[in-house]
Motif scaffolding. Structure first.
Motif, PDB file in Angstrom:
ATOM      1  N   PRO A   2       0.807  -1.230   0.000  1.00 23.06           N
ATOM      2  CA  PRO A   2       0.000   0.000   0.000  1.00 23.06           C
ATOM      3  C   PRO A   2       0.837   1.277   0.000  1.00 23.06           C
ATOM      4  O   PRO A   2       0.278   2.371   0.036  1.00 23.06           O
ATOM      5  N   PHE A   3       2.164   1.133  -0.016  1.00 27.49           N
ATOM      6  CA  PHE A   3       3.051   2.302  -0.071  1.00 27.49           C
ATOM      7  C   PHE A   3       4.370   1.832  -0.676  1.00 27.49           C
ATOM      8  O   PHE A   3       4.618   0.625  -0.811  1.00 27.49           O
ATOM      9  N   VAL A   4       5.220   2.772  -1.029  1.00 23.81           N
ATOM     10  CA  VAL A   4       6.542   2.414  -1.556  1.00 23.81           C
ATOM     11  C   VAL A   4       7.504   2.330  -0.375  1.00 23.81           C
ATOM     12  O   VAL A   4       7.821   3.349   0.248  1.00 23.81           O
ATOM     13  N   PRO A   5       7.967   1.122  -0.045  1.00 21.51           N
ATOM     14  CA  PRO A   5       8.840   0.989   1.119  1.00 21.51           C
ATOM     15  C   PRO A   5      10.239   1.508   0.827  1.00 21.51           C
ATOM     16  O   PRO A   5      10.745   1.375  -0.290  1.00 21.51           O
ATOM     17  N   ALA A   6      10.857   2.105   1.843  1.00 19.11           N
ATOM     18  CA  ALA A   6      12.244   2.542   1.719  1.00 19.11           C
ATOM     19  C   ALA A   6      13.206   1.413   2.042  1.00 19.11           C
ATOM     20  O   ALA A   6      14.352   1.409   1.566  1.00 19.11           O
ATOM     21  N   ARG A   7      12.761   0.465   2.863  1.00 18.73           N
ATOM     22  CA  ARG A   7      13.593  -0.686   3.239  1.00 18.73           C
ATOM     23  C   ARG A   7      12.724  -1.935   3.210  1.00 18.73           C
ATOM     24  O   ARG A   7      11.495  -1.875   3.412  1.00 18.73           O
ATOM     25  N   ALA A   8      13.362  -3.074   2.998  1.00 17.77           N
ATOM     26  CA  ALA A   8      12.620  -4.333   2.923  1.00 17.77           C
ATOM     27  C   ALA A   8      11.884  -4.623   4.219  1.00 17.77           C
ATOM     28  O   ALA A   8      10.803  -5.225   4.209  1.00 17.77           O
ATOM     29  N   GLU A   9      12.436  -4.189   5.361  1.00 16.32           N
ATOM     30  CA  GLU A   9      11.781  -4.450   6.647  1.00 16.32           C
ATOM     31  C   GLU A   9      10.382  -3.844   6.695  1.00 16.32           C
ATOM     32  O   GLU A   9       9.486  -4.380   7.356  1.00 16.32           O
ATOM     33  N   GLN A  10      10.193  -2.719   6.003  1.00 20.44           N
ATOM     34  CA  GLN A  10       8.877  -2.085   6.003  1.00 20.44           C
ATOM     35  C   GLN A  10       7.857  -2.908   5.208  1.00 20.44           C
ATOM     36  O   GLN A  10       6.663  -2.853   5.479  1.00 20.44           O
ATOM     37  N   GLY A  31       8.401   1.795  -8.718  1.00 17.11           N
ATOM     38  CA  GLY A  31       8.901   2.720  -7.717  1.00 17.11           C
ATOM     39  C   GLY A  31       9.934   3.648  -8.330  1.00 17.11           C
ATOM     40  O   GLY A  31      10.715   3.241  -9.192  1.00 17.11           O
ATOM     41  N   VAL A  32       9.920   4.893  -7.920  1.00 18.43           N
ATOM     42  CA  VAL A  32      10.962   5.824  -8.356  1.00 18.43           C
ATOM     43  C   VAL A  32      11.767   6.336  -7.165  1.00 18.43           C
ATOM     44  O   VAL A  32      12.756   7.038  -7.334  1.00 18.43           O
ATOM     45  N   ALA A  33      11.343   5.989  -5.949  1.00 13.95           N
ATOM     46  CA  ALA A  33      12.132   6.305  -4.762  1.00 13.95           C
ATOM     47  C   ALA A  33      13.053   5.132  -4.444  1.00 13.95           C
ATOM     48  O   ALA A  33      14.261   5.311  -4.224  1.00 13.95           O
ATOM     49  N   VAL A  34      12.487   3.923  -4.417  1.00 14.73           N
ATOM     50  CA  VAL A  34      13.253   2.688  -4.193  1.00 14.73           C
ATOM     51  C   VAL A  34      12.758   1.673  -5.215  1.00 14.73           C
ATOM     52  O   VAL A  34      11.549   1.532  -5.437  1.00 14.73           O
ATOM     53  N   GLU A  35      13.680   0.942  -5.828  1.00 17.69           N
ATOM     54  CA  GLU A  35      13.347   0.049  -6.934  1.00 17.69           C
ATOM     55  C   GLU A  35      12.675  -1.222  -6.420  1.00 17.69           C
ATOM     56  O   GLU A  35      13.136  -1.864  -5.476  1.00 17.69           O
ATOM     57  N   GLN A  36      11.534  -1.589  -7.050  1.00 21.76           N
ATOM     58  CA  GLN A  36      10.658  -2.629  -6.531  1.00 21.76           C
ATOM     59  C   GLN A  36      11.270  -4.033  -6.592  1.00 21.76           C
ATOM     60  O   GLN A  36      11.106  -4.829  -5.659  1.00 21.76           O
ATOM     61  N   ALA A 289      -3.833   1.787  -0.784  1.00 23.76           N
ATOM     62  CA  ALA A 289      -2.930   2.928  -0.650  1.00 23.76           C
ATOM     63  C   ALA A 289      -3.577   4.088   0.090  1.00 23.76           C
ATOM     64  O   ALA A 289      -2.946   4.753   0.921  1.00 23.76           O
ATOM     65  N   GLY A 290      -4.850   4.356  -0.182  1.00 23.08           N
ATOM     66  CA  GLY A 290      -5.523   5.462   0.489  1.00 23.08           C
ATOM     67  C   GLY A 290      -5.624   5.258   1.985  1.00 23.08           C
ATOM     68  O   GLY A 290      -5.461   6.202   2.771  1.00 23.08           O
ATOM     69  N   VAL A 291      -5.892   4.018   2.410  1.00 24.68           N
ATOM     70  CA  VAL A 291      -5.946   3.720   3.847  1.00 24.68           C
ATOM     71  C   VAL A 291      -4.586   3.974   4.479  1.00 24.68           C
ATOM     72  O   VAL A 291      -4.480   4.546   5.574  1.00 24.68           O
ATOM     73  N   ALA A 292      -3.510   3.554   3.794  1.00 26.93           N
ATOM     74  CA  ALA A 292      -2.159   3.779   4.324  1.00 26.93           C
ATOM     75  C   ALA A 292      -1.863   5.266   4.441  1.00 26.93           C
ATOM     76  O   ALA A 292      -1.249   5.712   5.423  1.00 26.93           O
ATOM     77  N   MET A 293      -2.299   6.052   3.463  1.00 25.80           N
ATOM     78  CA  MET A 293      -2.042   7.495   3.504  1.00 25.80           C
ATOM     79  C   MET A 293      -2.775   8.166   4.658  1.00 25.80           C
ATOM     80  O   MET A 293      -2.243   9.063   5.314  1.00 25.80           O
ATOM     81  N   HIS A 294      -4.012   7.723   4.915  1.00 27.66           N
ATOM     82  CA  HIS A 294      -4.833   8.360   5.945  1.00 27.66           C
ATOM     83  C   HIS A 294      -4.567   7.799   7.341  1.00 27.66           C
ATOM     84  O   HIS A 294      -4.580   8.549   8.326  1.00 27.66           O
TER      85      HIS A 294
END
Length: 313
Positions: A2-10, A31-36, A289-294
Protein backbone atom coordinates in the motif's frame (compact mmCIF):
# COMPACT_ATOMS: atom_id res chain seq x y z
CA UNK A 1 2.01 -3.05 -1.10
CA UNK A 2 0.00 0.00 0.00
CA UNK A 3 3.05 2.30 -0.07
CA UNK A 4 6.54 2.41 -1.56
CA UNK A 5 8.84 0.99 1.12
CA UNK A 6 12.24 2.54 1.72
CA UNK A 7 13.59 -0.69 3.24
CA UNK A 8 12.62 -4.33 2.92
CA UNK A 9 11.78 -4.45 6.65
CA UNK A 10 8.88 -2.09 6.00
CA UNK A 11 7.46 -4.49 3.42
CA UNK A 12 8.04 -7.61 5.54
CA UNK A 13 4.67 -7.56 7.39
CA UNK A 14 2.84 -7.60 4.05
CA UNK A 15 4.95 -10.45 2.71
CA UNK A 16 4.28 -12.31 5.97
CA UNK A 17 0.55 -11.75 5.50
CA UNK A 18 0.73 -13.35 2.05
CA UNK A 19 2.85 -16.18 3.45
CA UNK A 20 0.63 -17.04 6.40
CA UNK A 21 -2.89 -15.94 5.44
CA UNK A 22 -3.07 -17.54 2.02
CA UNK A 23 -3.21 -14.45 -0.17
CA UNK A 24 -2.10 -15.25 -3.69
CA UNK A 25 0.78 -12.80 -4.17
CA UNK A 26 2.38 -9.54 -3.07
CA UNK A 27 2.23 -6.87 -5.76
CA UNK A 28 4.12 -3.60 -6.19
CA UNK A 29 4.00 -1.06 -8.98
CA UNK A 30 6.85 0.99 -10.37
CA UNK A 31 8.90 2.72 -7.72
CA UNK A 32 10.96 5.82 -8.36
CA UNK A 33 12.13 6.31 -4.76
CA UNK A 34 13.25 2.69 -4.19
CA UNK A 35 13.35 0.05 -6.93
CA UNK A 36 10.66 -2.63 -6.53
CA UNK A 37 12.60 -5.71 -7.74
CA UNK A 38 15.35 -5.04 -5.21
CA UNK A 39 12.90 -4.73 -2.30
CA UNK A 40 11.29 -8.05 -3.25
CA UNK A 41 14.68 -9.75 -3.66
CA UNK A 42 15.70 -8.49 -0.23
CA UNK A 43 12.47 -9.90 1.23
CA UNK A 44 13.34 -13.28 -0.29
CA UNK A 45 16.77 -13.10 1.35
CA UNK A 46 15.03 -12.45 4.68
CA UNK A 47 13.04 -15.67 4.27
CA UNK A 48 9.86 -13.95 3.02
CA UNK A 49 9.69 -16.08 -0.12
CA UNK A 50 6.25 -15.62 -1.65
CA UNK A 51 4.91 -15.17 -5.19
CA UNK A 52 5.56 -11.62 -6.36
CA UNK A 53 3.92 -9.51 -9.03
CA UNK A 54 5.26 -6.33 -10.60
CA UNK A 55 2.39 -4.27 -11.90
CA UNK A 56 3.81 -2.56 -13.82
CA UNK A 57 7.44 -1.68 -14.59
CA UNK A 58 7.72 1.30 -16.92
CA UNK A 59 9.47 0.35 -20.14
CA UNK A 60 11.46 3.58 -20.65
CA UNK A 61 13.41 2.94 -17.43
CA UNK A 62 15.07 -0.33 -18.44
CA UNK A 63 16.23 -2.10 -21.57
CA UNK A 64 14.47 -5.45 -22.17
CA UNK A 65 17.70 -7.33 -21.39
CA UNK A 66 17.84 -5.80 -17.92
CA UNK A 67 14.09 -6.38 -17.53
CA UNK A 68 14.55 -10.10 -18.25
CA UNK A 69 17.49 -10.32 -15.84
CA UNK A 70 15.61 -8.55 -13.02
CA UNK A 71 12.52 -10.71 -13.39
CA UNK A 72 14.49 -13.96 -13.51
CA UNK A 73 16.65 -12.91 -10.55
CA UNK A 74 13.50 -12.35 -8.51
CA UNK A 75 12.12 -15.76 -9.50
CA UNK A 76 15.40 -17.46 -8.54
CA UNK A 77 15.67 -15.65 -5.18
CA UNK A 78 12.04 -16.16 -4.19
CA UNK A 79 11.71 -19.72 -5.48
CA UNK A 80 8.25 -18.82 -6.82
CA UNK A 81 6.82 -17.84 -10.19
CA UNK A 82 6.89 -14.10 -10.85
CA UNK A 83 4.49 -11.98 -12.87
CA UNK A 84 6.59 -9.33 -14.58
CA UNK A 85 4.27 -6.65 -15.88
CA UNK A 86 5.37 -3.87 -18.22
CA UNK A 87 3.81 -0.75 -19.66
CA UNK A 88 4.89 2.30 -21.65
CA UNK A 89 3.71 4.78 -19.02
CA UNK A 90 2.21 8.19 -19.67
CA UNK A 91 3.35 10.16 -22.70
CA UNK A 92 4.71 12.86 -20.38
CA UNK A 93 6.85 10.26 -18.60
CA UNK A 94 8.10 8.88 -21.93
CA UNK A 95 9.15 12.39 -22.94
CA UNK A 96 10.89 12.96 -19.59
CA UNK A 97 12.97 9.78 -19.87
CA UNK A 98 13.56 9.48 -23.63
CA UNK A 99 13.31 13.03 -24.92
CA UNK A 100 10.13 12.26 -26.86
CA UNK A 101 7.18 9.91 -26.39
CA UNK A 102 6.79 6.70 -28.37
CA UNK A 103 5.20 7.47 -31.72
CA UNK A 104 3.52 4.08 -31.33
CA UNK A 105 3.23 2.69 -27.78
CA UNK A 106 1.77 -0.51 -29.23
CA UNK A 107 4.83 -1.10 -31.42
CA UNK A 108 7.14 -0.35 -28.48
CA UNK A 109 5.27 -2.77 -26.21
CA UNK A 110 5.25 -5.49 -28.88
CA UNK A 111 9.01 -5.20 -29.40
CA UNK A 112 9.67 -5.07 -25.66
CA UNK A 113 7.69 -8.13 -24.63
CA UNK A 114 8.83 -10.13 -27.64
CA UNK A 115 12.46 -9.55 -26.71
CA UNK A 116 11.98 -10.21 -22.98
CA UNK A 117 10.11 -13.46 -23.70
CA UNK A 118 12.79 -14.75 -26.08
CA UNK A 119 15.59 -13.97 -23.63
CA UNK A 120 13.79 -15.68 -20.73
CA UNK A 121 13.26 -18.72 -22.95
CA UNK A 122 17.03 -18.97 -23.51
CA UNK A 123 16.82 -18.13 -27.20
CA UNK A 124 19.50 -16.42 -29.24
CA UNK A 125 17.82 -13.34 -30.62
CA UNK A 126 18.53 -10.90 -33.37
CA UNK A 127 15.96 -8.16 -33.14
CA UNK A 128 16.23 -4.84 -34.92
CA UNK A 129 13.22 -2.85 -33.87
CA UNK A 130 11.99 0.69 -34.09
CA UNK A 131 12.53 1.10 -30.35
CA UNK A 132 14.26 -1.99 -28.96
CA UNK A 133 17.08 -3.99 -30.51
CA UNK A 134 19.41 -6.72 -29.29
CA UNK A 135 21.62 -9.44 -30.69
CA UNK A 136 22.53 -12.31 -28.38
CA UNK A 137 21.01 -14.22 -25.51
CA UNK A 138 21.19 -14.89 -21.79
CA UNK A 139 22.77 -17.91 -20.09
CA UNK A 140 20.20 -20.52 -19.12
CA UNK A 141 19.59 -20.68 -15.36
CA UNK A 142 17.16 -23.02 -13.55
CA UNK A 143 14.38 -20.77 -12.31
CA UNK A 144 10.64 -20.78 -11.58
CA UNK A 145 8.66 -19.43 -14.51
CA UNK A 146 8.31 -15.74 -15.23
CA UNK A 147 4.97 -14.84 -16.78
CA UNK A 148 4.85 -11.63 -18.77
CA UNK A 149 2.19 -9.02 -18.18
CA UNK A 150 1.15 -5.96 -20.11
CA UNK A 151 -0.54 -2.94 -18.57
CA UNK A 152 -3.95 -2.62 -20.23
CA UNK A 153 -6.41 0.28 -20.09
CA UNK A 154 -7.93 0.52 -23.56
CA UNK A 155 -8.93 -1.85 -26.38
CA UNK A 156 -5.80 -1.40 -28.53
CA UNK A 157 -3.43 -2.50 -25.76
CA UNK A 158 -5.89 -5.23 -24.78
CA UNK A 159 -5.78 -6.70 -28.29
CA UNK A 160 -1.98 -6.61 -28.19
CA UNK A 161 -1.97 -8.28 -24.77
CA UNK A 162 -4.19 -10.99 -26.22
CA UNK A 163 -1.54 -11.60 -28.87
CA UNK A 164 1.67 -11.53 -26.85
CA UNK A 165 1.14 -11.40 -23.04
CA UNK A 166 0.45 -14.04 -20.41
CA UNK A 167 -1.34 -11.56 -18.15
CA UNK A 168 -3.34 -8.39 -18.79
CA UNK A 169 -2.90 -6.02 -15.84
CA UNK A 170 -5.58 -3.36 -15.39
CA UNK A 171 -5.95 -0.51 -12.91
CA UNK A 172 -9.12 1.43 -12.01
CA UNK A 173 -11.13 -0.49 -14.61
CA UNK A 174 -14.76 -1.03 -13.43
CA UNK A 175 -16.04 -4.60 -13.82
CA UNK A 176 -18.54 -3.66 -16.54
CA UNK A 177 -15.77 -2.09 -18.60
CA UNK A 178 -13.59 -5.18 -18.17
CA UNK A 179 -16.45 -7.44 -19.26
CA UNK A 180 -17.78 -5.37 -22.16
CA UNK A 181 -14.64 -3.72 -23.56
CA UNK A 182 -11.41 -5.37 -22.45
CA UNK A 183 -12.37 -9.05 -22.48
CA UNK A 184 -13.66 -8.96 -26.09
CA UNK A 185 -10.48 -7.16 -27.22
CA UNK A 186 -8.26 -9.63 -25.34
CA UNK A 187 -10.16 -12.53 -26.88
CA UNK A 188 -9.87 -10.99 -30.35
CA UNK A 189 -6.11 -10.62 -30.03
CA UNK A 190 -5.67 -14.14 -28.65
CA UNK A 191 -7.77 -15.72 -31.40
CA UNK A 192 -5.84 -13.84 -34.09
CA UNK A 193 -2.59 -15.21 -32.63
CA UNK A 194 -4.01 -18.73 -32.13
CA UNK A 195 -3.29 -18.77 -28.39
CA UNK A 196 -5.25 -18.82 -25.12
CA UNK A 197 -6.58 -15.55 -23.77
CA UNK A 198 -4.29 -14.07 -21.08
CA UNK A 199 -5.26 -14.05 -17.42
CA UNK A 200 -6.62 -10.74 -16.18
CA UNK A 201 -5.29 -9.12 -13.01
CA UNK A 202 -7.06 -5.97 -11.80
CA UNK A 203 -5.86 -3.52 -9.15
CA UNK A 204 -8.82 -2.17 -7.18
CA UNK A 205 -8.74 0.71 -4.72
CA UNK A 206 -10.22 -0.62 -1.47
CA UNK A 207 -11.28 1.02 1.80
CA UNK A 208 -12.90 -0.90 4.63
CA UNK A 209 -15.49 1.12 6.53
CA UNK A 210 -14.74 2.05 10.13
CA UNK A 211 -15.22 4.64 12.87
CA UNK A 212 -13.80 8.01 11.93
CA UNK A 213 -13.18 7.00 8.34
CA UNK A 214 -14.32 8.77 5.20
CA UNK A 215 -14.04 6.04 2.53
CA UNK A 216 -14.64 8.47 -0.34
CA UNK A 217 -11.81 10.75 0.79
CA UNK A 218 -9.56 7.73 1.37
CA UNK A 219 -10.19 6.29 -2.09
CA UNK A 220 -9.87 9.68 -3.77
CA UNK A 221 -6.46 10.29 -2.23
CA UNK A 222 -5.26 6.77 -3.00
CA UNK A 223 -6.05 7.21 -6.71
CA UNK A 224 -5.55 10.95 -7.15
CA UNK A 225 -2.48 10.65 -9.37
CA UNK A 226 -4.23 8.25 -11.73
CA UNK A 227 -7.36 10.40 -11.88
CA UNK A 228 -5.21 13.11 -13.53
CA UNK A 229 -3.41 10.94 -16.10
CA UNK A 230 -4.74 11.60 -19.65
CA UNK A 231 -4.68 7.89 -20.57
CA UNK A 232 -6.53 7.01 -17.36
CA UNK A 233 -9.08 9.77 -17.88
CA UNK A 234 -9.75 8.52 -21.39
CA UNK A 235 -10.35 5.01 -20.09
CA UNK A 236 -12.54 6.26 -17.22
CA UNK A 237 -14.63 8.31 -19.63
CA UNK A 238 -15.14 5.25 -21.83
CA UNK A 239 -16.15 3.30 -18.72
CA UNK A 240 -18.88 5.82 -17.88
CA UNK A 241 -17.15 7.58 -14.96
CA UNK A 242 -18.28 11.17 -14.39
CA UNK A 243 -15.24 13.40 -14.94
CA UNK A 244 -16.94 16.80 -15.24
CA UNK A 245 -15.90 17.79 -11.72
CA UNK A 246 -12.28 18.57 -10.87
CA UNK A 247 -12.95 17.24 -7.36
CA UNK A 248 -11.35 13.82 -6.99
CA UNK A 249 -13.94 12.84 -4.40
CA UNK A 250 -16.68 13.30 -7.01
CA UNK A 251 -14.75 11.00 -9.35
CA UNK A 252 -14.33 8.46 -6.55
CA UNK A 253 -18.10 8.52 -5.89
CA UNK A 254 -18.79 7.84 -9.56
CA UNK A 255 -16.25 5.00 -9.52
CA UNK A 256 -17.88 3.52 -6.42
CA UNK A 257 -21.22 3.54 -8.20
CA UNK A 258 -19.70 1.53 -11.07
CA UNK A 259 -17.88 -0.88 -8.77
CA UNK A 260 -14.45 0.30 -9.91
CA UNK A 261 -13.52 1.21 -6.33
CA UNK A 262 -14.61 -0.79 -3.30
CA UNK A 263 -15.74 0.48 0.11
CA UNK A 264 -17.94 -0.76 2.92
CA UNK A 265 -17.96 -3.68 5.31
CA UNK A 266 -16.29 -7.02 4.63
CA UNK A 267 -19.37 -8.46 2.93
CA UNK A 268 -19.76 -5.46 0.64
CA UNK A 269 -16.14 -5.56 -0.41
CA UNK A 270 -16.38 -9.32 -0.88
CA UNK A 271 -19.36 -8.80 -3.19
CA UNK A 272 -17.39 -6.19 -5.11
CA UNK A 273 -14.50 -8.61 -5.60
CA UNK A 274 -16.97 -11.27 -6.78
CA UNK A 275 -18.31 -8.81 -9.38
CA UNK A 276 -14.83 -8.52 -10.86
CA UNK A 277 -14.51 -12.30 -11.02
CA UNK A 278 -17.93 -12.50 -12.70
CA UNK A 279 -16.69 -9.98 -15.27
CA UNK A 280 -13.77 -12.24 -16.20
CA UNK A 281 -11.02 -11.06 -13.84
CA UNK A 282 -8.84 -13.91 -12.59
CA UNK A 283 -6.99 -12.10 -9.79
CA UNK A 284 -8.06 -9.01 -7.85
CA UNK A 285 -5.29 -6.99 -6.20
CA UNK A 286 -6.59 -5.08 -3.16
CA UNK A 287 -4.96 -1.66 -3.35
CA UNK A 288 -5.22 -0.03 0.08
CA UNK A 289 -2.93 2.93 -0.65
CA UNK A 290 -5.52 5.46 0.49
CA UNK A 291 -5.95 3.72 3.85
CA UNK A 292 -2.16 3.78 4.32
CA UNK A 293 -2.04 7.49 3.50
CA UNK A 294 -4.83 8.36 5.94
CA UNK A 295 -4.35 5.84 8.76
CA UNK A 296 -0.97 4.17 8.28
CA UNK A 297 0.30 0.69 7.33
CA UNK A 298 -0.91 -0.97 10.55
CA UNK A 299 -4.47 -0.03 9.64
CA UNK A 300 -4.02 -1.71 6.25
CA UNK A 301 -2.87 -4.94 7.88
CA UNK A 302 -5.89 -4.82 10.20
CA UNK A 303 -8.20 -4.29 7.22
CA UNK A 304 -6.66 -7.18 5.30
CA UNK A 305 -7.05 -9.47 8.31
CA UNK A 306 -10.73 -8.52 8.59
CA UNK A 307 -11.30 -9.00 4.86
CA UNK A 308 -9.67 -12.42 4.79
CA UNK A 309 -11.53 -13.49 7.93
CA UNK A 310 -14.87 -12.24 6.66
CA UNK A 311 -14.67 -13.67 3.12
CA UNK A 312 -14.04 -17.12 1.68
CA UNK A 313 -11.08 -16.20 -0.52
Amino acid sequence: MPFVPARAEQAAPFAAFVQWRGAHALWQGQGVAVEQHQIFTQLSGMGMRVPFGIGVSLMPLRHPVLAALEARTLAVSSGHPVVAGFGPGARSFQAMTMGAPYASPLTAAREYLTLVRALLAGEEVEQRGTYYSYTGGLPKVPAPPVTLGLGVLRPGMARLAGEIADVAITWLTPPGYVRDVLVPALREGAEAAGRPMPRIVTFVGTALAGDGRDPVAILAQGSSGHFEGPHYRDMLRRAGVELDSADHEDIARSMLGLGGLLAGDTAEIGAGVAAFHDAGVDEVVLNCAGVAMHHGPRAVLGDLESLFTGNDW
